[in-house]
Design a protein around this motif. Sequence first.
Motif, PDB file in Angstrom:
ATOM      1  N   GLU A 332      11.172  -1.145  -1.494  1.00  0.00           N
ATOM      2  CA  GLU A 332      11.922  -1.088  -0.290  1.00  0.00           C
ATOM      3  C   GLU A 332      11.203  -1.855   0.708  1.00  0.00           C
ATOM      4  O   GLU A 332      11.407  -2.567   1.669  1.00  0.00           O
ATOM      5  N   GLY A 333       9.904  -1.464   0.833  1.00  0.00           N
ATOM      6  CA  GLY A 333       8.758  -1.538   2.038  1.00  0.00           C
ATOM      7  C   GLY A 333       8.498  -3.082   1.711  1.00  0.00           C
ATOM      8  O   GLY A 333       8.582  -3.815   2.663  1.00  0.00           O
ATOM      9  N   ALA A 334       8.487  -3.587   0.445  1.00  0.00           N
ATOM     10  CA  ALA A 334       8.253  -5.064   0.464  1.00  0.00           C
ATOM     11  C   ALA A 334       9.390  -6.014   0.962  1.00  0.00           C
ATOM     12  O   ALA A 334       9.293  -7.149   1.546  1.00  0.00           O
ATOM     13  N   GLY A 335      10.461  -5.292   0.688  1.00  0.00           N
ATOM     14  CA  GLY A 335      12.041  -6.103   1.401  1.00  0.00           C
ATOM     15  C   GLY A 335      11.712  -6.204   2.693  1.00  0.00           C
ATOM     16  O   GLY A 335      11.959  -7.193   3.426  1.00  0.00           O
ATOM     17  N   TYR A 336      11.427  -5.215   3.531  1.00  0.00           N
ATOM     18  CA  TYR A 336      10.970  -5.348   4.895  1.00  0.00           C
ATOM     19  C   TYR A 336       9.749  -6.088   5.445  1.00  0.00           C
ATOM     20  O   TYR A 336       9.766  -6.942   6.598  1.00  0.00           O
ATOM     21  N   TRP A 352       1.248 -11.748   4.682  1.00  0.00           N
ATOM     22  CA  TRP A 352       1.364 -11.887   3.141  1.00  0.00           C
ATOM     23  C   TRP A 352       0.653 -11.004   2.356  1.00  0.00           C
ATOM     24  O   TRP A 352       1.077 -10.464   1.376  1.00  0.00           O
ATOM     25  N   LEU A 353      -0.524 -10.568   3.038  1.00  0.00           N
ATOM     26  CA  LEU A 353      -1.358  -9.450   2.280  1.00  0.00           C
ATOM     27  C   LEU A 353      -0.560  -8.273   2.159  1.00  0.00           C
ATOM     28  O   LEU A 353      -0.353  -7.655   0.745  1.00  0.00           O
ATOM     29  N   GLN A 354       0.217  -7.797   2.947  1.00  0.00           N
ATOM     30  CA  GLN A 354       0.936  -6.505   3.062  1.00  0.00           C
ATOM     31  C   GLN A 354       2.237  -6.839   2.116  1.00  0.00           C
ATOM     32  O   GLN A 354       2.394  -5.888   1.220  1.00  0.00           O
ATOM     33  N   TYR A 355       2.750  -7.890   2.072  1.00  0.00           N
ATOM     34  CA  TYR A 355       3.933  -8.065   1.402  1.00  0.00           C
ATOM     35  C   TYR A 355       3.367  -8.332  -0.068  1.00  0.00           C
ATOM     36  O   TYR A 355       4.120  -7.338  -0.984  1.00  0.00           O
ATOM     37  N   GLY A 356       2.404  -8.955  -0.568  1.00  0.00           N
ATOM     38  CA  GLY A 356       2.104  -8.891  -1.792  1.00  0.00           C
ATOM     39  C   GLY A 356       1.572  -7.512  -2.350  1.00  0.00           C
ATOM     40  O   GLY A 356       1.757  -7.040  -3.272  1.00  0.00           O
ATOM     41  N   ASP A 364       5.565  -5.177  -9.661  1.00  0.00           N
ATOM     42  CA  ASP A 364       6.078  -6.735  -9.763  1.00  0.00           C
ATOM     43  C   ASP A 364       4.957  -7.563  -9.235  1.00  0.00           C
ATOM     44  O   ASP A 364       4.718  -8.505  -8.436  1.00  0.00           O
ATOM     45  N   TRP A 365       3.869  -7.727 -10.424  1.00  0.00           N
ATOM     46  CA  TRP A 365       2.777  -8.633 -10.193  1.00  0.00           C
ATOM     47  C   TRP A 365       3.220  -9.796 -10.243  1.00  0.00           C
ATOM     48  O   TRP A 365       2.692 -10.846  -9.519  1.00  0.00           O
ATOM     49  N   ALA A 366       4.214 -10.389 -11.041  1.00  0.00           N
ATOM     50  CA  ALA A 366       4.684 -11.818 -10.942  1.00  0.00           C
ATOM     51  C   ALA A 366       4.887 -12.291  -9.677  1.00  0.00           C
ATOM     52  O   ALA A 366       4.664 -13.395  -9.280  1.00  0.00           O
ATOM     53  N   ALA A 367       5.542 -11.340  -8.885  1.00  0.00           N
ATOM     54  CA  ALA A 367       5.865 -11.778  -7.301  1.00  0.00           C
ATOM     55  C   ALA A 367       4.611 -11.558  -6.516  1.00  0.00           C
ATOM     56  O   ALA A 367       4.640 -12.427  -5.512  1.00  0.00           O
ATOM     57  N   ALA A 368       3.917 -10.529  -6.927  1.00  0.00           N
ATOM     58  CA  ALA A 368       2.794 -10.246  -5.791  1.00  0.00           C
ATOM     59  C   ALA A 368       1.729 -11.092  -5.956  1.00  0.00           C
ATOM     60  O   ALA A 368       1.372 -11.460  -4.699  1.00  0.00           O
TER      61      ALA A 368
END
Length: 501
Positions: A332-336, A352-356, A364-368
């Motif tokens: 959920e945090g990644a979505g925000y 970008w670092l926080q999102y990853g 979700d390493w593939a998206a991270a």
Amino acid sequence: MRARVADADGQVRTAAADYAAALADTPGNEVVAAPAYRAALAAGDLALADRAAAALRRSATPPVDLALLPLAEAARRDDAAAADAAITDLDKGTLGILAPALRGWTAFARGSDFTRALDAASTTRDPLATRLALEQRAVLQLAAGATATGLATLRATLAAGAPGDVRIEAAMVLLGTGRRDAGRALLIGDDAVIVALRDGAGAKPTLGFGVSRLLSRVAADLTSARAGDLAIALSRTALIADPANDRARLLLANALARDGATDGALAALAAIPTDSAFARAAADARIAVLAEGGRDAEAIAAAKARVETPDAGRDDFQVYGDQLVSSRRYAEGAGYYRRVLDAGAQGNWAAWLQYGGALDEAGDWAAARPALEKAVALAPTEPLALNYLGYAMAERGGDIAAATKLLERAHALKPADLSIVDSLGWAYYLGGDEARALPLIERAARGDPANAEIGEHLGDVYWAIGRRYEARYAWRAAALTAAAIDAPRLAGKIVRGLPAR
């Protein structure tokens, strides 16, 4: 005893009430008056503060900040003579560094030459006294109508490292005395406080205004340094001198929260009007205070309410994302955090670092990975980004050689960072080079012995090179500070060791 228990528990209002009862039974008792004074300032019980201060003034060693209370009360009444008397008392202790700047304001209030009072700072040979006097010289020159001279002095103070509070103080004086263009020109940027102040009415340069802003300016430095009682005393007396100083309320809330007085901090924030320039900052602070006080559900609810408003923006998404991640709701945090990026932070490596990082924690390493690679591409010399990507690649079983190169770059840029030292050692270990790994991880463990992750890494390396007793010792030490989720894994290693590599 009830007061002391309440005090230790951060219940400042209960503590103040009980200290007031105890002091009423034993007027003049310094043993009761000393904690009563502190509790009174924390709770805003000025009647109790005055009673306790009266007892403490007879002490052979009164608190160094005791004169702040009569100073603030005199400044609020615009009583320069009474303020000068308080400053004389203040000048006897360590807070005498404030005296030249304060006397500059009392001279201005009387209509006399404030420069002579400010010049006295040079005779103290104290660099902080000189700095504070220079900052207030700029504001007082502006207050006296010398716009060009005051702005020149202000530029000099800002170049010397004066905080943003001084710029805001100067701008408020200009706005409040009709020089709106000059005042607005000082309020640069899109921060919510700055934008609101730019459109505000400013303030008249009264004695209460000047004393209040000086006290809150010093309180800001002390609050960030966890100065406790003194930060509370300075911010509370800043409010007494000028009840309109909402910046002081923010500082008071911060100091109280750091002291464990969550309810007191929330009360200070609640006193900031919704139409104040600091209303948005107060809403952010409320979320932080709730989180720091362990009231996570309330913090998340408050942050969620912010993102659901029609005018929610990037800052709101950031705060809510932070709260979700701190509660381990990583997906959920990644979505925000993604919404933060889409709201204008595409060029911000930290976003970008926080999102990853949130995607990675969510599994979700593939998206991270591409998000983390974007952070490194935007900031190729930022050790934090290099370390995160390199360590994550090594942990996820990716290209160990590429991961190691990233971590070597991070280490070269910041060789004293123990987290990076550990990461590089761990990459060497995962690559099969225990000889290079061991001295790095041992160094990290010596520098940060309470870090459970580093301790676990050390145990793993010891086991791999056959030092089984030391490995179990390192794992047991790591288990003492490890998160509950990691406890079963460490317990298994202590019993069974590691499987053959």
